[in-house]
Design a protein around this motif. Structure first.
Motif, PDB file in Angstrom:
ATOM      1  N   THR A 109       0.862  -1.183   0.000  1.00 52.84           N
ATOM      2  CA  THR A 109       0.000   0.000   0.000  1.00 52.84           C
ATOM      3  C   THR A 109       0.899   1.232   0.000  1.00 52.84           C
ATOM      4  O   THR A 109       1.593   1.497   0.984  1.00 52.84           O
ATOM      5  N   VAL A 125       1.726   5.059   0.036  1.00 52.32           N
ATOM      6  CA  VAL A 125       1.161   6.356   0.430  1.00 52.32           C
ATOM      7  C   VAL A 125       1.644   7.419  -0.555  1.00 52.32           C
ATOM      8  O   VAL A 125       2.839   7.497  -0.861  1.00 52.32           O
ATOM      9  N   THR A 180       7.720   6.608   8.487  1.00 55.62           N
ATOM     10  CA  THR A 180       8.959   5.813   8.582  1.00 55.62           C
ATOM     11  C   THR A 180       9.532   5.497   7.202  1.00 55.62           C
ATOM     12  O   THR A 180      10.326   4.567   7.063  1.00 55.62           O
ATOM     13  N   ILE A 181       9.133   6.247   6.178  1.00 60.38           N
ATOM     14  CA  ILE A 181       9.708   5.966   4.854  1.00 60.38           C
ATOM     15  C   ILE A 181      11.185   6.382   4.870  1.00 60.38           C
ATOM     16  O   ILE A 181      11.593   7.235   5.656  1.00 60.38           O
ATOM     17  N   PRO A 182      12.002   5.770   4.017  1.00 58.64           N
ATOM     18  CA  PRO A 182      13.439   6.063   4.052  1.00 58.64           C
ATOM     19  C   PRO A 182      13.766   7.518   3.701  1.00 58.64           C
ATOM     20  O   PRO A 182      12.977   8.190   3.015  1.00 58.64           O
ATOM     21  N   LEU A 233      25.317   1.875  -0.952  1.00 61.85           N
ATOM     22  CA  LEU A 233      26.133   0.656  -0.850  1.00 61.85           C
ATOM     23  C   LEU A 233      25.405  -0.434  -1.627  1.00 61.85           C
ATOM     24  O   LEU A 233      24.234  -0.701  -1.357  1.00 61.85           O
ATOM     25  N   PHE A 276      11.450   2.628  -3.554  1.00 58.81           N
ATOM     26  CA  PHE A 276      11.074   2.557  -2.136  1.00 58.81           C
ATOM     27  C   PHE A 276      12.294   2.752  -1.235  1.00 58.81           C
ATOM     28  O   PHE A 276      12.252   2.447  -0.046  1.00 58.81           O
ATOM     29  N   TYR A 333      21.431   4.035   3.082  1.00 59.30           N
ATOM     30  CA  TYR A 333      21.136   4.489   4.445  1.00 59.30           C
ATOM     31  C   TYR A 333      21.833   5.819   4.690  1.00 59.30           C
ATOM     32  O   TYR A 333      22.700   6.225   3.925  1.00 59.30           O
ATOM     33  N   GLY A 360      12.652   5.969  11.864  1.00 63.66           N
ATOM     34  CA  GLY A 360      13.488   5.410  10.785  1.00 63.66           C
ATOM     35  C   GLY A 360      14.940   5.625  11.150  1.00 63.66           C
ATOM     36  O   GLY A 360      15.256   6.479  11.993  1.00 63.66           O
ATOM     37  N   GLU A 361      15.816   4.856  10.508  1.00 62.96           N
ATOM     38  CA  GLU A 361      17.236   4.886  10.889  1.00 62.96           C
ATOM     39  C   GLU A 361      17.835   6.290  10.914  1.00 62.96           C
ATOM     40  O   GLU A 361      18.658   6.603  11.759  1.00 62.96           O
ATOM     41  N   GLY A 370      21.636   4.731  10.615  1.00 66.65           N
ATOM     42  CA  GLY A 370      22.031   3.897   9.469  1.00 66.65           C
ATOM     43  C   GLY A 370      21.833   2.405   9.638  1.00 66.65           C
ATOM     44  O   GLY A 370      22.062   1.659   8.695  1.00 66.65           O
ATOM     45  N   CYS A 371      21.425   1.957  10.834  1.00 62.74           N
ATOM     46  CA  CYS A 371      21.357   0.505  11.059  1.00 62.74           C
ATOM     47  C   CYS A 371      19.936   0.044  11.365  1.00 62.74           C
ATOM     48  O   CYS A 371      19.042   0.846  11.611  1.00 62.74           O
ATOM     49  N   VAL A 372      19.780  -1.279  11.381  1.00 61.31           N
ATOM     50  CA  VAL A 372      18.470  -1.862  11.682  1.00 61.31           C
ATOM     51  C   VAL A 372      18.053  -1.479  13.104  1.00 61.31           C
ATOM     52  O   VAL A 372      16.906  -1.096  13.350  1.00 61.31           O
ATOM     53  N   ALA A 413      16.668   2.008  13.344  1.00 61.45           N
ATOM     54  CA  ALA A 413      15.273   2.102  12.898  1.00 61.45           C
ATOM     55  C   ALA A 413      14.345   1.571  13.984  1.00 61.45           C
ATOM     56  O   ALA A 413      13.319   2.180  14.308  1.00 61.45           O
TER      57      ALA A 413
END
Ligand SMILES: Cc1cc2nc3c(=O)[nH]c(=O)nc-3n(C[C@H](O)[C@H](O)[C@H](O)COP(=O)(O)OP(=O)(O)OC[C@H]3O[C@@H](n4cnc5c(N)ncnc54)[C@H](O)[C@@H]3O)c2cc1C
Length: 300
Positions: free
Chosen positions: A76, A78, A109-111, A142, A231, A236, A264-265, A274-276, A279
């Motif tokens: 979905t 946005v 939370t989009i990048p 990267l 997307f 990052y 988000g990160e 920059g990392c999981v 986020a």
């Protein structure tokens, strides 16, 4: 740079080059694009603890969803967020398939790459300080090129290879599956994204040939192109020249009368970016803030 130019010893020069290249790959940008001031104050050089999720991050999400049944709408996209000036009116979210959602609060939370590309249209437009922070923060690139060979032609004991070259420099080795993964970053990665997979693989073969003249013909390959992904539009965030922790703090700061929140990160100003885990931390903390606000609202 001046100190580096003065290094006479060839081996020492390569060692320094390898370390500088490591920073470029970690930050996903060329050194001349990065802020030394902010890098030294960020996570540069800390001892990281890496965990590998062998079957992917999707399973991690799956477990969260299974434990807390959440109405997640997959696939979905946005496109618009309309914020009425009257605080009592709901915010309207519009999706690409022309559905509408009404809500009191939104957590975006989009990048960072999608924010830079204006993937979502905000009405009224984002305040200047938020737009400036989006423009100011660095976005790295990267990419990975996975190549499988019919046999392992390198020393099986090696975890990775570093080549002192201007092109392909880092390879992670998976001897069991005869796979080498080339990591490319910054301007070089951007240039490669314009080439075909076959051209890239051929360049890698030519790069490895002087070291491994017996290199066999690859059988399979997979090339990522994060800056072309609509997307992501990049990999990052990092602190580019001019960006500071204040920039990241501004990216995290709520706006539109505290109705639009950000995670988000790239927003995790209190920890690493920059990392999981960046986020995850930022998402949890902002979700809790919205939850508390809703609790107060319904209690009153
Ligand atoms: C090559 C590479 C290697 C990495 N290695 C590591 C590593 O070793 N360790 C580590 O910790 N991190 C690593 N990272 C970074 C890590 O993947 C990210 O920091 C993390 O995934 C960011 O999470 P996020 O939730 O902020 O953004 P994302 O995971 O990008 O999630 C954002 C979501 O928003 C969606 N979206 C975008 N636009 C819209 C829209 N308009 N409408 C609806 N949804 C939208 C996207 O599809 C995506 O699902 C790596 C990243 C890359 C690219």
């Amino acid at each position: 740079r001046d100190k580096y130019e003065k290094i006479q010893d060839e081996q020492m020069r390569r060692l320094v080059e390898m370390n500088l290249a490591y920073i470029e790959h970690y930050e996903a940008s060329n050194l001349d694009q990065l802020s030394v001031k902010s890098y030294l104050k960020s996570d540069g050089g800390i001892n990281t603890c890496d965990l590998t999720l062998p079957i992917g991050l999707g399973t991690f999400m799956q477990q969260i969803v299974e434990r807390n049944p959440l109405p997640i709408q997959l696939n979905t996209i946005v496109t618009n967020i309309d914020i009425p000036s009257d605080k009592n009116e709901p915010i309207r979210i519009t999706t690409k398939d022309n559905r509408h959602y009404l809500t009191k609060y939104v957590l975006i939370t989009i990048p960072l790459g999608c924010l830079k590309a204006n993937s979502i249209q905000f009405t009224p437009p984002l305040p200047d300080w938020k737009q400036n922070a989006i423009d100011q923060m660095g976005l790295g690139l990267l990419n990975k090129i996975f190549i499988q060979y019919p046999s392992t032609f390198w020393d099986e004991k090696l975890d990775d290879l570093f080549i002192a070259s201007n092109s392909f420099r880092f390879f992670v080795c998976h001897p069991h599956d005869h796979i080498l993964v080339a990591f490319v970053c910054g301007r070089f990665a951007r240039k490669l994204e314009q080439q075909t997979d076959e051209e890239i693989v051929e360049e890698i073969i030519q790069c490895l040939k002087p070291i491994y003249p017996q290199i066999p013909k690859p059988i399979k390959w997979l090339v990522t192109r994060w800056s072309c992904d609509p997307f992501a539009y990049g990999s990052y965030s990092n602190f580019k020249v001019g960006a500071t922790h204040e920039t990241s703090r501004e990216l995290a700061k709520e706006c539109y009368d505290n109705r639009i929140y950000w995670a988000g990160e790239h927003t995790n100003y209190g920890g690493t970016i920059g990392c999981v885990d960046s986020a995850f931390e930022s998402g949890q903390s902002e979700a809790k803030r919205i939850y508390n606000k809703l609790n107060i609202l319904f209690r009153d």
